[in-house]
Every structure is written in structure tokens, then in C-alpha cells.
Write a protein that holds these residues in place. Sequence first.
Motif, PDB file in Angstrom:
ATOM      1  N   LYS A   1       0.564  -4.487  11.085  1.00  0.00           N
ATOM      2  CA  LYS A   1       1.698  -3.655  11.521  1.00  0.00           C
ATOM      3  C   LYS A   1       2.909  -3.868  10.622  1.00  0.00           C
ATOM      4  N   ILE A   2       3.130  -5.125  10.241  1.00  0.00           N
ATOM      5  CA  ILE A   2       4.274  -5.419   9.351  1.00  0.00           C
ATOM      6  C   ILE A   2       4.087  -4.685   8.020  1.00  0.00           C
ATOM      7  N   LEU A   3       2.862  -4.760   7.499  1.00  0.00           N
ATOM      8  CA  LEU A   3       2.610  -4.141   6.194  1.00  0.00           C
ATOM      9  C   LEU A   3       2.724  -2.617   6.272  1.00  0.00           C
ATOM     10  N   MET A   4       2.232  -2.042   7.358  1.00  0.00           N
ATOM     11  CA  MET A   4       2.343  -0.577   7.523  1.00  0.00           C
ATOM     12  C   MET A   4       3.805  -0.158   7.543  1.00  0.00           C
ATOM     13  N   ALA A   5       4.601  -0.928   8.270  1.00  0.00           N
ATOM     14  CA  ALA A   5       6.028  -0.588   8.360  1.00  0.00           C
ATOM     15  C   ALA A   5       6.675  -0.693   6.977  1.00  0.00           C
ATOM     16  N   LYS A   6       6.288  -1.726   6.225  1.00  0.00           N
ATOM     17  CA  LYS A   6       6.901  -1.888   4.897  1.00  0.00           C
ATOM     18  C   LYS A   6       6.443  -0.791   3.937  1.00  0.00           C
ATOM     19  N   CYS A   7       5.218  -0.336   4.099  1.00  0.00           N
ATOM     20  CA  CYS A   7       4.700   0.715   3.217  1.00  0.00           C
ATOM     21  C   CYS A   7       5.329   2.072   3.512  1.00  0.00           C
ATOM     22  N   ALA A   8       5.932   2.204   4.677  1.00  0.00           N
ATOM     23  CA  ALA A   8       6.531   3.484   5.051  1.00  0.00           C
ATOM     24  C   ALA A   8       7.646   3.853   4.078  1.00  0.00           C
ATOM     25  N   GLY A   9       8.317   2.849   3.543  1.00  0.00           N
ATOM     26  CA  GLY A   9       9.449   3.087   2.634  1.00  0.00           C
ATOM     27  C   GLY A   9       9.064   3.900   1.415  1.00  0.00           C
ATOM     28  N   THR A  10       7.854   3.761   0.943  1.00  0.00           N
ATOM     29  CA  THR A  10       7.414   4.524  -0.239  1.00  0.00           C
ATOM     30  C   THR A  10       6.223   5.426   0.120  1.00  0.00           C
ATOM     31  N   VAL A  11       6.006   5.638   1.395  1.00  0.00           N
ATOM     32  CA  VAL A  11       4.947   6.520   1.918  1.00  0.00           C
ATOM     33  C   VAL A  11       3.613   6.304   1.196  1.00  0.00           C
ATOM     34  N   LYS A  12       3.134   5.075   1.252  1.00  0.00           N
ATOM     35  CA  LYS A  12       1.837   4.785   0.623  1.00  0.00           C
ATOM     36  C   LYS A  12       0.719   5.152   1.578  1.00  0.00           C
ATOM     37  N   LYS A  13      -0.408   5.454   0.990  1.00  0.00           N
ATOM     38  CA  LYS A  13      -1.620   5.549   1.812  1.00  0.00           C
ATOM     39  C   LYS A  13      -1.917   4.138   2.303  1.00  0.00           C
ATOM     40  N   VAL A  14      -2.384   3.998   3.519  1.00  0.00           N
ATOM     41  CA  VAL A  14      -2.785   2.663   3.981  1.00  0.00           C
ATOM     42  C   VAL A  14      -4.159   2.712   4.631  1.00  0.00           C
ATOM     43  N   SER A  15      -4.940   1.661   4.388  1.00  0.00           N
ATOM     44  CA  SER A  15      -6.181   1.458   5.153  1.00  0.00           C
ATOM     45  C   SER A  15      -6.031   0.102   5.803  1.00  0.00           C
ATOM     46  N   MET A  16      -6.386   0.024   7.063  1.00  0.00           N
ATOM     47  CA  MET A  16      -6.165  -1.211   7.829  1.00  0.00           C
ATOM     48  C   MET A  16      -7.433  -1.578   8.584  1.00  0.00           C
ATOM     49  N   GLU A  17      -7.985  -2.731   8.261  1.00  0.00           N
ATOM     50  CA  GLU A  17      -9.099  -3.272   9.056  1.00  0.00           C
ATOM     51  C   GLU A  17      -8.508  -4.435   9.832  1.00  0.00           C
TER      52      GLU A  17
END
Length: 485
Positions: A239-255
Motif C-alpha cells: 500500500k505504501i508503494l502504491m501510494a508513492k507510485c501515484a505521484g508519477t502514475v506508474k503501472k503497478v503489479s502487487m502480489e
Amino acid sequence: MLQKTSHYMRQANLIGGEWVQADSGATINVTNPATTLLIGTVPKSGQSETRRAIEAAEAAFHGWKKTSAFERSKLLRKLHDSIMDNQDALAELLTMEQGKSLAEAKGEVGLSAAYVLWFAEEARRTYGDVVPSPWVDRRILVTKEPVGVVAAVTPWNFPSAMLSRKIAPALAAGCTAVIKPASQTPYSGLAWGALCEEAGFPKGVVNIVTGSAAEIGDELCSNPLVRKLTFTGSTEVGKILMAKCAGTVKKVSMELGGNAPFIVFDDADLDRAVEGAMIAKYRNSGQTCVCANRFFVQAGIYAAFVEKLAVASEKLKVGPGLEAGTQQGPLIDENAVKKVEQFVRDATSKGAKVVSGGKRHPLGGTFFQPTVIAAATPDMMFMKEEIFGPVAPVFKFDTEEEAVRLANETEFGLAAYFYSSNLGRAVRVMEGLKYGMVAVNEGLMTTVEAPFGGVKESGLGREGGHQGIEDYLDTKYVCLGGLGI
Ligand code: ADP
């Protein structure tokens, strides 16, 4: 230590094709969980090393994306062969730093190679579309392109395979990568650098940094050159990483985390269910995100199941992973043992009964006894939280509806297992379970051909299957006009 093992044990980071130390010279100690002895050190890199690794990956991307799918496929097949040729050495390294039995480590390395081969094949099948156009003088093309630099952050429980199903599709798609392995198990991750070099991947295509998770993670998430983050680990960190990636709108995959139910109905084949339960619970000493976390057993078969599971659990040979015959190694560290003890204490204080195990193993260190707990109830900790250890809590239920309701009563949705010989029930339950993966009458289902992944707070995206490369590709619509036709 075997010579081959030491060849793959790299105590440096790989940045732009160079094996380097941290700028500060600082290192992290890596210990063997079976002995608590020091194995070696790895660089404690931070923001500046990570930034250089990203820039190296970006520079390499411009050449790498232009290679043909066939060329990338050939290199991936070489990588596969190299992994298999060195399976024993890589497995020994994995067992040393992670603790699992050598047999399981060999299996994991084999699985890593299988993912590489699978994506070597998938590399050549990333088809686009030609869509019927509503305009006579235009054509509609839909193409697939590599997303760019991919950041991969991986956990310690499968330090080789979790990386494989990220690196392999990334490279197959034409992406370059910056990898951060877990600090407890960095060597299996760093070994990928040596393997990729040997297979002939160009410099900068694969970069690996070890060190401060927060510093490296921050740079990976905020740097605009990184176009995708793929993470395997806890839901909390995800969740922390997803929130941080929002700043540059990266694609995310999370397992992320799981809380797998394992349901046994009265009409199940009992011996088969116990056999499946042993694998689903005790693989990797219970430290997998798809490990059975809650056993729900129907009233008519409950006592027999608990007894057979306890007998089988007591037969498990616990010991150092490198010792012949070991089936269950130590837990990763002291914190993991304390957490498991807390689950047992919480359950017994609320009326549960320890049927077998329940304590630290006489071997000491972080070894823990395979444990079966009867009379589990929904108010106990393991109803909500992932155990990540060799503890099997068994709940009793009466009706099918109750089992499905209890199974779904969690924010997680990764893997679920159930046993029944009634076809109608199998379909009803399979459709009623809100999970990304469901195993019916099987205790182990991971395979490269199938999409691995969860729903709800267990994550986003799929690894493996033909779906596993999609996350590494962007879709481009091209409207080809002015054709004068
Ligand atoms: P686990 O409980 O399996 O160790 P974590 O989610 O804590 O799972 O760790 C998984 C990976 O994420 C590891 O490589 C760890 O170093 C990394 N990690 C942990 N915290 C952070 C963070 N704040 N930023 C980036 N990576 C992190």
C-alpha cells in the motif's frame, strides 16, 4: 562451500554492467537462519546508487527495446539453460540464506528456470490487433510496446522464483529492470545478475541494488524514468508503494498477503485432503503467501481430519535445510518465531487446543515445531492475520454456506483450497469463493502456465500464464489515415 556456489554468490551490486560497492562503503550482514552464522555481506546502497541504476536501465532500454522478440527469446532460453546447469549451486545458495530444505530450494530454482522458458516463448506472441475501420481511407492498428524501465522489489520467502516471474516477462517484453531483493536473502537475487551476464544480456538491461528498503524504494517509486513497479511482499508495504507510485502514475503489479482458507467437506477423500493440507501448510515452513492459513472442516469429518493431520505433522523432519532428509527448515528470523508464538498464545487463551507441536523446536534458534490447533474460532488472530509459520488452526463448520461465508470473511483474496467429491458442490463453492486462485482437491497449484495473483487486498496483476507479460506492455492505438483509398 562449493566453488560453483561461490561463483554465483556476489557481494556487490550490479549497476550499468559494473559490480560495485555502496558509495559509502557500508554493508549489510547476511546470516544463515539455520546456524545464525554470518554468510557474507552485501552493499548497503541508497538513493544515489538506485538513481544511477535507473539511469543505466533507461540508457540500455533504448537499444534493448529495438531487439527482435526472437533475439530476446534466444537470450532467455540461454538464461534458462544456465539456471538449470547450475541448479545445485543456486539451490545451495538459496538454502544457506533462506533456510528451506535443499529439495525445496532445487524445486524453486527449477521453477525460476521454467518461468524464464515460458516467457522466452511468450516473448514471440505479444500480438496486437488490426481492427475493422469505420473509415474507408484509414486503418486501425493496435500495437504492444514495452513499458520501459521496470522496478522489481521482492521478498525473502522465494528469493529466486519471485524475481524470475518479474525479470523474465520484463526482459521478454523488451523492458529493462532495476531489482531490489530482500535484505535477508540478497544472494539469490544478485545471482540473477551473474546469470544474465553469462547469458549475454547487454550491460544495463538488468541492474540490482541491495540496501535500505525505504531509500531504494522511495527512489524507485518517485523517479519518473521508472514506468512500472512490480512488488511481492506484505499488503502493508504494498500500500505504501502504491501510494508513492501515484505521484508519477506508474503501472503497478502487487502480489501481496493472503489468508488462504482450506475447506474440507464431509464428502471429501480424507487422506487426499490431509496430504494436500501438509503441502499447503508446511511448504517453506508455512512461509508462503498461498499457505493454508485457516482450515475449515465439516463437523462429520472434523475429528478424523485433526487426528490424521496431527500424526502427519509429527512425522515431518525438522532440521537445517542443507542436511539430508530435512523436510522443514527454520523460520526466517526471531521476529517470525515470536509472531508464531503470539498466534498460539492468543488461540489457547481463547479456548483452542494444541493437538501437536505448539512450541519452539528443541533444535533451538528459529526452528519451530509443526503445529496443529483444534477448536479454532473466528475471534482468534489467525482468522484475520497471515500466520507465515508452521501452524495449522482447524475450525469446525456445519453447512456449505457457512464455510463459504467464513472463507470470504477477510480482506485478502489470494489462494483458496477445498476438498469435496460432489461435483455440484465443487462448482458452487468454486464460484462462491472470492479469490484469485482456487484449488479443488489439490494442495499445490502454482505453475508457470497459469496466472498467479489475487483479488481484494491481495493485489493487482497476474504473474505467469499468457497474462503475465501484459503488465509489461503498453497498448498503442495507431490511426493510419490519408491513404487515398
Ligand atoms: P515480508 O514481510 O515478506 O518481509 P515486506 O513487504 O516487509 O514483506 O518486504 C518485501 C520487500 O519489500 C523486501 O524486499 C523489503 O526490503 C521491501 N520493503 C520493505 N519496506 C519497504 C519500503 N518502505 N519501500 C520499499 N521497499 C520496502
